[in-house]
Design an enzyme around this catalytic site. Sequence first.
Site, PDB file in Angstrom:
ATOM      1  N   TYR A  80       0.826  -1.207   0.000  1.00  0.00           N
ATOM      2  CA  TYR A  80       0.000   0.000   0.000  1.00  0.00           C
ATOM      3  C   TYR A  80       0.864   1.263   0.000  1.00  0.00           C
ATOM      4  O   TYR A  80       0.637   2.166  -0.826  1.00  0.00           O
ATOM      5  CB  TYR A  80      -0.970  -0.001   1.184  1.00  0.00           C
ATOM      6  CG  TYR A  80      -1.971   1.136   1.137  1.00  0.00           C
ATOM      7  CD1 TYR A  80      -3.084   1.070   0.315  1.00  0.00           C
ATOM      8  CD2 TYR A  80      -1.786   2.280   1.906  1.00  0.00           C
ATOM      9  CE1 TYR A  80      -3.997   2.117   0.259  1.00  0.00           C
ATOM     10  CE2 TYR A  80      -2.688   3.327   1.861  1.00  0.00           C
ATOM     11  CZ  TYR A  80      -3.798   3.238   1.035  1.00  0.00           C
ATOM     12  OH  TYR A  80      -4.694   4.280   0.982  1.00  0.00           O
ATOM     13  N   GLU A 103       1.512   6.384  -7.027  1.00  0.00           N
ATOM     14  CA  GLU A 103       0.366   7.134  -7.542  1.00  0.00           C
ATOM     15  C   GLU A 103       0.578   8.642  -7.373  1.00  0.00           C
ATOM     16  O   GLU A 103       0.405   9.416  -8.325  1.00  0.00           O
ATOM     17  CB  GLU A 103      -0.911   6.691  -6.813  1.00  0.00           C
ATOM     18  CG  GLU A 103      -1.357   5.272  -7.147  1.00  0.00           C
ATOM     19  CD  GLU A 103      -2.591   4.858  -6.367  1.00  0.00           C
ATOM     20  OE1 GLU A 103      -3.333   5.759  -5.914  1.00  0.00           O
ATOM     21  OE2 GLU A 103      -2.817   3.641  -6.205  1.00  0.00           O
TER      22      GLU A 103
END
Length: 232
Positions: free
Chosen positions: A158, A165
């Site tokens: 994550y 991102e």
Amino acid sequence: MAGALSVLKRIYLTVYNWSVFLGWFQVLYLALKTLKDSGHEHVYDAVQKPLLYAQSAAVLETKFTIQLILFKILHGLVGLVRSPITATLPQIGSRLYLTWGILWSFPETQTHILVSSLVISWSITEIIRYSFFGTKEALGSAPSWLLWLRYSTFLLLYPTGITSEVGLIYAALPYCKESEKYCVRMPNKWNFSFDYSYAAILALGIYVPGSPHMYSYMLGQRKKALSKTKRE
């Protein structure tokens, strides 16, 4: 009747989960192979088609497709799966935005090194996720080692995925501004203006409270799932 519907639901979800698993497995294989053979600059070109397939549902074999991950919303709404919409929507939104709104829309970002970490983080996460649910639907349960992977690998993947991102959105900002793609300028008949680069900055801002919230939520889910296994 209820028994038949239950069987159909399990068959559908089994096929769905393993189909998406195969798509993500191909993405990971091509990403690692290309990274080794040609370098990070060529990773996106190698994985583009299977990535868009894994992230999309082909509708009437048209070029523009509905994101496959959107089916998670439908599944949650109609009760096929228990994933809460409030937890699923942020993940869906970021995937949609990065896949189409950044990488597909601005080819200049496709050779960035963060594409490799993004694709690898996404694909490992989804391979584990869909194999877990596919096994659970097909057999009624999943082995403990797979359950542990399902609720533990996010501890590393994550942060690497979110960092990739955010980094790619930031890298796209100059191209958003220069190209003015998706921008609406005044004057126009709608008396409305829109700047895509500002939308990208807003998206970056959402990650600030959103990422810790999602990470805390997943930690809670991990504790609940693993403690339940220990009790059993």
